[in-house]
Structure formats: structure tokens, C-alpha cells
Design a protein around this motif. Structure first.
Motif, short mmCIF file in Angstrom:
data_model
loop_
_atom_site.label_atom_id
_atom_site.label_comp_id
_atom_site.label_asym_id
_atom_site.label_seq_id
_atom_site.Cartn_x
_atom_site.Cartn_y
_atom_site.Cartn_z
N VAL A 104 0.98 -0.90 -0.18
CA VAL A 104 0.03 -0.07 -0.05
C VAL A 104 0.80 1.22 -0.10
O VAL A 104 0.68 2.17 -0.64
CB VAL A 104 -1.02 -0.12 1.30
CG1 VAL A 104 -1.81 1.28 1.41
CG2 VAL A 104 -1.94 -1.10 1.10
N VAL A 105 1.91 1.28 0.84
CA VAL A 105 2.77 2.47 0.85
C VAL A 105 3.49 2.56 -0.40
O VAL A 105 3.71 3.69 -0.95
CB VAL A 105 3.79 2.23 2.16
CG1 VAL A 105 4.78 3.43 2.09
CG2 VAL A 105 2.76 2.40 3.41
N ALA A 106 3.95 1.44 -0.95
CA ALA A 106 4.81 1.62 -2.01
C ALA A 106 3.88 2.19 -3.16
O ALA A 106 4.49 2.88 -3.93
CB ALA A 106 5.24 0.11 -2.60
N LEU A 107 2.69 1.76 -3.25
CA LEU A 107 1.82 2.05 -4.30
C LEU A 107 1.80 3.93 -4.18
O LEU A 107 1.77 4.68 -4.88
CB LEU A 107 0.40 1.70 -4.27
CG LEU A 107 -0.48 2.17 -5.38
CD1 LEU A 107 0.00 1.80 -6.66
CD2 LEU A 107 -2.08 1.49 -5.04
N GLY A 108 1.50 4.41 -2.85
CA GLY A 108 1.24 5.87 -2.70
C GLY A 108 2.54 6.55 -2.86
O GLY A 108 2.22 7.76 -3.40
#
Length: 399
Positions: A104-108
Motif C-alpha cells: 500500500v505504501v509503495a503504491l502511494g
């Protein structure tokens, strides 16, 4: 030689700080991911998710960069990145970390990166003018690569060894400092463009310009193939290099230092890129860049010696920055200012959108064939790009 000006150096400082944070996070994500899983497909999937926004969001980031003040877009993107990694650091410290939270953080972070980097390339001609772009890009790449790949990876390795939450708290602080440096870049950086057009009309206009210019079209396709191959290599190299069960058996810190050698080569390349371009001409300089890239991708397939791999990684890093200085400066000169965000994002859609595809393909192929065949295949893909340079004679880019 004309000075680049104080405003440029403020942008340069902000870019260096931002890229140091980015370099720490990219290494930390991979090293923390292997604490949650040893699955090649899940580790590769994390890299694919990180670069996925270049495939699905790049064009809209370009429209945004041509519609709003480009400095403010960069400020907003860095604020989002600082907040995301701060939340991740807190979650890990509280025991809520998981591979899926990393996704999730990598996508953001990837979405914020598309906005920041598209605006950053579009803003540079507004700050230094098109006659000083080669020198400005050389200095900027030197700072970015030194921070992102030379200082960031070993620092990321040490921080992960100290604790996963520490490894993400530090870049959050760095992005805040980068915000402060960018805040003091004065002036308005909104492009002078027709008003009242729709997003679709803006997208079509930028893509049409990119496609109808033969030089830009071919370069975008070639960079896409190159990034497909190198993304496959970088994605899987952590599995090949880190841990007692890996082929190389390196520690996290040693892995970070080995990746830093790429940045050391990039730094060296940034100082000689202008001279190499003048000595060889653009076309032959780009051939040299592809050859060093193929060696970079293929060397892990034939040896586990960290010194041999490090030497070839050094040359590969120099070759990449040579390509970037030549191609980015050429693109910024060719594209009109009011189209620069959209045409740049269209280029990156093709050129960088292949990164998640390369990472995903690498994970799937490695599950079946192992790691070394993937490295060898990546080198072959880069060599297959060489015929594309036949149409890029020294005279055509100059014209």
C-alpha cells in the motif's frame, strides 16, 4: 560559462534531499520485505507496485504539471511521501507491519513520485533556460544519483539493521527538509497555455506531439526496453545477493554498499557526460551507454564475485547517466514549454511504464527458471535495442 543561478541551486538542494530519502526507502522496502517473505513473486510484486503508477497515472501527472504551478505540485508530492513513510514507521513500531502494508505504501509513494518527477523535469527549462540544460542536468543528475544510489542504499542498509521503523522515520524527516528548501524557490512556474481545454484534449495533444516526432518516439521505446530489463535485474538482485541462503551471501550493509557502486559510477558519468557527448557525438555515446547497460544486467548470471560485479555495476551506472543527460536535455530542448509536462509524461509512460512489467515478469520467470537465466535474458533484451540507434545519427538529433 554562464552561472546557473541561485534559484537553480535551491532546486538542486531540494532534489538532493528528496532523492536521499527516496534512496533509503527503496532499499529499505526490499530489505524489510524479505523479513516478511522469501517468495520471489511477492518481492518482485512490491517493486512492480512501486513503479505501476508510471504505467497508469503518468499521463494525468503530465496534464497536472502543465495546468498547475509546477513548484507547488512538487511540494505537495513531497508532503505526501513524508506522511506515508511516517505512518509506515509508526505501524511497524507498533507491530502492525506486513508485506501488504508495504504494498500500500509503495503504491502511494509511486503515485507521488510520478507527480514530483514530471513537474521537476518540466520546471527546469523555466529556471535555467534551454541553452544551459546539458550542464544543469549533469549537475542535477550528479546530486540525485549520489543521494539516491550512493548515499541512500548503504544508509538504508544500516538503518534497517538498526530497526525497520527507524529506516522509514529517517526519510520522512528528509522529505520535510526538502520541502523547506523547495519552499524558498521564488517565482511562479505555471505554463503559459490555452485555457478551457479538457483533460482528454490535453492528453491527446501531448501524446500526438510525442508520437509524431520520430526521434522522441524511438527514444521512448528504447528506454522502455532498457528499463524492462534493468527492473528485472534490480528486483531480483536482493534475493541473489542477501542472506546466508543466497548465491552471494552478503549482509544487508554489504548489499547496500554494492548498490552504492552503481551510484559512484553514475556520479563519475555525470561529470564526463558532456565531454563524452562532444567527443563521440550523441549517437555513438548512446551506443556506449547500451553496451555498458547490457554488461550491468548480465554480469550476475556469470559470477558471484562481488568485486567483479561491483566493477561492472560502476560502468553500468556511468552508462545510464550518460544516456539520461543526453536524452533528457534533448527532449527538454525539443518540446515546447506548454507541452513539456504532458510530452514528458507520455515519454515516461512508455519508458518507465515497462518497469512494473519487467519486475512482474522477473518474478514469474525466476520461479520457473531461477535467477541467473533472468539476468542473462535481461542482457539480451538490452543488446536487442542497438539497431534502434541506426536512425539516431548525430545529424538528426542536432537538427
Amino acid at each position: 560559462m554562464t552561472s546557473l543561478g541561485s534559484v537553480y541551486w535551491r532546486l538542486w538542494s531540494a532534489s538532493g534531499l528528496s532523492n536521499l530519502a527516496d534512496g533509503i526507502v527503496k532499499v529499505a522496502l526490499g530489505l524489510v520485505a524479505v523479513q516478511f517473505t522469501r517468495s520471489p513473486s511477492l518481492v518482485a510484486g512490491l517493486a512492480a507496485v512501486s513503479s505501476l503508477p508510471w504505467l497508469v497515472f503518468a499521463l494525468h501527472a503530465g496534464v497536472l504539471a502543465d495546468r498547475v504551478d509546477r513548484r507547488r505540485a512538487m511540494l505537495a508530492a513531497n508532503l505526501v511521501r513524508a506522511a506515508l513513510v511516517a505512518v509506515l514507521a509508526a505501524a511497524i513500531a507498533l507491530g502492525f507491519g506486513s508485506i501488504w502494508l508495504l504494498y500500500v505504501v509503495a503504491l502511494g509513494l509511486g503515485i507521488a513520485e510520478t507527480v514530483h518527477d514530471t513537474a521537476a523535469q518540466a520546471i527546469l527549462p523555466q529556471i535555467v533556460g534551454r541553452d544551459r540544460l546539458t550542464r544543469a542536468n549533469s549537475r542535477l543528475f550528479a546530486a540525485e544519483l549520489t543521494a539516491n544510489e550512493f548515499a541512500g542504499p548503504p544508509l538504508g542498509g544500516f538503518l534497517v539493521a538498526a530497526g525497520a521503523s527507524v529506516a522509514f522515520a529517517a526519510p520522512s524527516a528528509l522529505w520535510i527538509v526538502a520541502l523547506a528548501a523547495l519552499f524558498f524557490v521564488p517565482g511562479s512556474f505555471r505554463a503559459d497555455r490555452p485555457q478551457g481545454t479538457s483533460v482528454r484534449e490535453d492528453l491527446v495533444e501531448g501524446l500526438r506531439f510525442l508520437w509524431e516526432n520520430r526521434i522522441l518516439r524511438i527514444l521512448a521505446i528504447m528506454v522502455g526496453g532498457f528499463n524492462f530489463a534493468t527492473s528485472a535485474v534490480i528486483t531480483l538482485f536482493v534475493l541473489y545477493a542477501v542472506g546466508p541462503s543466497s548465491a552471494m551471501g552478503l549482509s544487508e550493509q554489504a548489499y547496500g554498499f554494492l548498490l552504492a557502486v552503481i551510484a559512484l559510477g553514475s556520479l563519475a558519468g555525470s561529470f564526463v557526460a558532456e565531454r563524452i557527448e562532444l567527443a563521440l557525438g550523441r549517437s555513438r555515446a548512446l551506443v556506449l551507454s547500451l553496451l555498458t547497460g547490457a554488461a550491468f544486467a548480465g554480469i550476475p548470471a556469470v559470477t558471484t564475485d562481488p568485486y567483479v560485479i561491483g566493477a561492472v555495476f560502476f560502468l553500468g551506472g556511468a552508462g545510464v547517466v550518460l544516456w539520461n543527460v543526453i536524452v533528457v536535455s534533448l527532449r527538454q530542448r525539443i518540446i515546447p514549454d506548454h507541452l513539456l509536462g504532458r510530452a514528458t509524461s507520455g515519454h515516461r509512460l512508455v519508458a518507465w511504464g515497462t518497469k512494473p512489467l519487467g519486475a512482474a515478469a522477473a518474478g514469474l520467470l525466476a520461479e520457473v527458471f531461477g535467477l541467473r537465466p533472468v539476468f542473462a535474458g535481461a542482457a539480451a533484451v538490452i543488446l536487442a535495442l542497438l539497431p534502434g540507434l541506426r536512425v539516431l545519427t548525430n545529424e538528426r538529433p542536432a537538427a
